[in-house]
Scaffold this motif. Structure first.
Motif: not given
Length: 242
Positions: A76-82, A86-87, A92-93, A238-242
């Motif tokens: 949210l603050k810097t756009g940093e993508l890990n 993501l996996l 979802s966020s 939803e499939n969520g994180r299952n």
């Protein structure tokens, strides 16, 4: 009597959180301690944060920082993508924040920045998302990431010989520092338990809300327990994180 209630990992399950708080029947006299991981999982991650911000205005709340909160905050603050983020729920966020305005996001960033890494109450009880590694206590931790990534504290408690007295030289020094320790981070469903698990003086309150489990809350003195329905049932579409 004033209650102190500790609440496990929410992972975007706002429906479960609302249901849980209704079952607890919280009052303004209650102290609520949230163990972190408010986001990354079900579709309501951003809505959970909005809800908690408003809840904190009306009730006495302590919000601890989880590893997922840290990663979402960075994005949210810097756009940093890990990539691993993501996996493991990060997408979802990202989706949940798609329709949020810049001022709303700034309010959320401020909320993330005000989270605590750990909290120690007057009864010498420690509340932390994951753990700590320094034998002298969390105040001496070398890296902040241990508070919300460490699993060795829980592994140590689980593996401890229950016949070993607390006074023994081989009793883990970290566990001697506190009357009790309340954590989340590692779902108890991994050891096939659907309720909070006690090992030594450590209570793990993460009962797998991100997956097939329920969202749990516990009164720290009496150990009275409340749980939501299985969260995946509340988000059946939803499939969520299952």
């Amino acid at each position: 009597m004033e209650r102190t209630i500790v609440i496990g990992d929410i992972h975007g399950g706002l429906k479960a959180l609302i249901q849980l708080l209704e079952r607890i029947k919280i009052t303004p006299q209650d102290r609520l301690i949230f163990l972190g991981d408010y986001v990354d999982g079900w579709s309501d991650s951003a809505n959970v944060v909005t809800y908690l911000i408003e809840l904190g205005k009306q009730n006495s709340c302590t919000f601890l920082r989880g590893n997922h909160d840290d990663l979402t905050h960075r994005w949210l603050k810097t756009g940093e993508l890990n990539e691993q983020w993501l996996l493991h729920g990060g997408q979802s966020s990202m989706d949940a924040y798609r329709n949020f305005t810049k001022p709303e996001i700034e309010t959320h960033i401020n909320f993330f920045e005000q989270m605590l890494n750990y909290y120690i109450d007057k009864e010498k009880r420690l509340f932390v998302h994951a753990g700590f590694t320094n034998l002298h206590g969390p105040e001496q931790e070398y890296h902040n990431t241990g508070y919300y990534w460490d699993r060795t504290l829980w592994e140590t408690a689980l593996s401890l010989d229950t016949s070993l007295p607390r006074e023994h030289d081989h009793y883990p020094a970290r566990l001697k520092l506190f009357k009790e320790i309340f954590i989340g981070h590692t779902p108890t469903t991994r050891i096939k338990k659907d309720k909070p698990v006690n090992a030594a003086n450590v209570w793990n309150v993460d009962t797998g809300a991100a997956f097939k489990g329920k969202l749990s809350a516990m009164e720290v003195r009496t150990k009275e327990l409340w749980q939501s329905d299985p969260v995946f049932e509340l988000y059946a579409e939803e499939n969520g994180r299952n």
